[in-house]
Design an enzyme around this catalytic site. Sequence first.
Site, PDB file in Angstrom:
ATOM      1  N   ASP A  50      56.079  40.216  35.437  1.00 44.17           N
ATOM      2  CA  ASP A  50      54.645  40.303  35.626  1.00 44.17           C
ATOM      3  C   ASP A  50      54.054  39.143  34.795  1.00 44.17           C
ATOM      4  OD1 ASP A  50      52.027  41.395  36.085  1.00 44.17           O
ATOM      5  OD2 ASP A  50      52.105  42.177  34.037  1.00 44.17           O
ATOM      6  N   LEU A  51      52.820  38.783  35.052  1.00 39.93           N
ATOM      7  CA  LEU A  51      52.212  37.659  34.326  1.00 39.93           C
ATOM      8  C   LEU A  51      51.304  38.123  33.181  1.00 39.93           C
ATOM      9  CD1 LEU A  51      51.544  34.618  34.018  1.00 39.93           C
ATOM     10  CD2 LEU A  51      49.786  34.936  35.754  1.00 39.93           C
ATOM     11  N   ASP A  52      50.148  38.691  33.582  1.00 44.67           N
ATOM     12  CA  ASP A  52      49.134  39.071  32.592  1.00 44.67           C
ATOM     13  C   ASP A  52      49.675  40.176  31.679  1.00 44.67           C
ATOM     14  OD1 ASP A  52      46.702  37.524  33.583  1.00 44.67           O
ATOM     15  OD2 ASP A  52      47.248  38.607  35.398  1.00 44.67           O
TER      16      ASP A  52
ATOM     17  N   THR B 296      46.228  36.982  28.836  1.00 43.52           N
ATOM     18  CA  THR B 296      45.042  36.784  29.666  1.00 43.52           C
ATOM     19  C   THR B 296      44.224  38.055  29.901  1.00 43.52           C
ATOM     20  OG1 THR B 296      46.620  36.896  31.457  1.00 43.52           O
ATOM     21  CG2 THR B 296      45.687  34.742  31.013  1.00 43.52           C
TER      22      THR B 296
ATOM     23  N   LYS C 180      44.721  46.785  34.182  1.00 44.17           N
ATOM     24  CA  LYS C 180      45.994  46.050  34.041  1.00 44.17           C
ATOM     25  C   LYS C 180      46.887  46.285  35.254  1.00 44.17           C
ATOM     26  CE  LYS C 180      45.936  45.434  29.113  1.00 44.17           C
ATOM     27  NZ  LYS C 180      46.244  45.974  27.799  1.00 44.17           N
ATOM     28  N   GLY C 181      47.287  45.203  35.887  1.00 42.24           N
ATOM     29  CA  GLY C 181      48.170  45.293  37.050  1.00 42.24           C
ATOM     30  C   GLY C 181      47.460  45.661  38.341  1.00 42.24           C
TER      31      GLY C 181
ATOM     32  N   ARG D 286      42.189  42.503  42.257  1.00 41.23           N
ATOM     33  CA  ARG D 286      40.790  42.184  41.934  1.00 41.23           C
ATOM     34  C   ARG D 286      39.808  43.212  42.474  1.00 41.23           C
ATOM     35  NH1 ARG D 286      39.365  36.328  43.623  1.00 41.23           N
ATOM     36  NH2 ARG D 286      41.293  35.997  42.441  1.00 41.23           N
TER      37      ARG D 286
ATOM     38  N   SER E 229      53.098  38.929  40.210  1.00 42.13           N
ATOM     39  CA  SER E 229      51.793  39.207  39.620  1.00 42.13           C
ATOM     40  C   SER E 229      50.765  39.466  40.702  1.00 42.13           C
ATOM     41  CB  SER E 229      51.336  37.997  38.792  1.00 42.13           C
ATOM     42  OG  SER E 229      49.966  38.127  38.459  1.00 42.13           O
ATOM     43  N   ALA E 230      49.874  40.410  40.437  1.00 39.02           N
ATOM     44  CA  ALA E 230      48.791  40.698  41.379  1.00 39.02           C
ATOM     45  C   ALA E 230      47.722  39.613  41.339  1.00 39.02           C
ATOM     46  CB  ALA E 230      48.170  42.044  41.039  1.00 39.02           C
ATOM     47  N   SER E 231      47.840  38.691  40.388  1.00 39.04           N
ATOM     48  CA  SER E 231      46.776  37.703  40.206  1.00 39.04           C
ATOM     49  C   SER E 231      46.864  36.537  41.184  1.00 39.04           C
ATOM     50  CB  SER E 231      46.808  37.156  38.777  1.00 39.04           C
ATOM     51  OG  SER E 231      45.846  36.123  38.651  1.00 39.04           O
TER      52      SER E 231
ATOM     53  N   ASN F 211      45.387  33.936  40.557  1.00 36.48           N
ATOM     54  CA  ASN F 211      45.278  32.770  39.678  1.00 36.48           C
ATOM     55  C   ASN F 211      46.588  32.472  38.964  1.00 36.48           C
ATOM     56  OD1 ASN F 211      42.305  32.130  39.826  1.00 36.48           O
ATOM     57  ND2 ASN F 211      42.190  34.282  39.225  1.00 36.48           N
TER      58      ASN F 211
ATOM     59  N   LYS G  30      50.695  47.071  43.295  1.00 40.57           N
ATOM     60  CA  LYS G  30      51.385  47.991  42.390  1.00 40.57           C
ATOM     61  C   LYS G  30      50.570  49.284  42.330  1.00 40.57           C
ATOM     62  CE  LYS G  30      52.683  43.905  39.771  1.00 40.57           C
ATOM     63  NZ  LYS G  30      52.523  43.094  38.555  1.00 40.57           N
TER      64      LYS G  30
ATOM     65  N   GLU H   8      57.323  44.432  32.735  1.00 38.55           N
ATOM     66  CA  GLU H   8      55.937  44.848  33.020  1.00 38.55           C
ATOM     67  C   GLU H   8      55.235  45.423  31.804  1.00 38.55           C
ATOM     68  OE1 GLU H   8      53.335  45.339  34.761  1.00 38.55           O
ATOM     69  OE2 GLU H   8      53.846  44.551  36.728  1.00 38.55           O
ATOM     70  N   ASP H   9      53.921  45.205  31.726  1.00 37.56           N
ATOM     71  CA  ASP H   9      53.140  45.801  30.633  1.00 37.56           C
ATOM     72  C   ASP H   9      52.240  46.943  31.109  1.00 37.56           C
ATOM     73  OD1 ASP H   9      51.360  44.034  32.036  1.00 37.56           O
ATOM     74  OD2 ASP H   9      49.956  44.270  30.373  1.00 37.56           O
TER      75      ASP H   9
END
Length: 218
Positions: free
Chosen positions: A12-14, A20, A48-49, A52, A117-119, A121, A148, A172-173
């Site tokens: 995962d990213l964020d 971020t 989180k996760g 948008r 990642s769901a982002s 960006n 997710k 994952e966080d």
Amino acid sequence: MSHPQYRAAIFDLDGVIADTARFHFVAWQRLAKEEGFAIPHVVDDRVKGVDRMASLNIVLEYTDRGYSQAEKDALAARKNGYYVELIKALTPADLLPGAGEVLHTLRAAKVPVGLASASKNAVPVLQALGVLDDFDYIVDAATVTNGKPDPEIFLKAAHALGVDPSLCVGFEDAPAGVTSILSAGMFAVGIGEKDLLADAHEVFPSLADVSLARYFQL
Ligand code: G6P
Ligand code: MG
């Protein structure tokens, strides 16, 4: 327990690679303020996760005002504008502890690495952090139908990397992300608090606490 048999790592990213989450929260806070309401700090964890539009729906739980879908689209775009502005300040110093080292170790060991990642960006964020080239495959969040906790995004990454999901380790966080990894049939490593991520196979405070040799042949 040691599992040196795994063949791919999917992150995962964020909150795992990038610090971020605070920027997402600040952008939502600004939007809410402009709309005349305040959001509590729990929103930080709740989004989180979460993609948008679903995040916007969580934010809008804190106002009585109703918004049409067209208005929601405009609000989501506005929040994204604020977020994009904030991430311009990102540098490699915003990599979360251990992230750079983990990515470089995997690269050196030729372990395929994916991003789930769901982002939307993700690419500019990875670029700003200086780790874009450390990923073999980045799932395009715009192509994901079910976010997710659905396993779709992690399965897409495994498929693109050419590795069976049962041989992948997901990091994952967010609880929804851990569920996504588990439903994909992967080994789930939670990054953060044990209480929040109790479903994961293992939980560590940060990537700096993860010993990759437990999962991969280095
Ligand atoms: C990540 C973050 C969420 C964010 C989502 C979409 O999953 O944890 O808080 O809402 O990405 O990000 P985006 O950059 O596409 O708005
Ligand atoms: Mg996350």
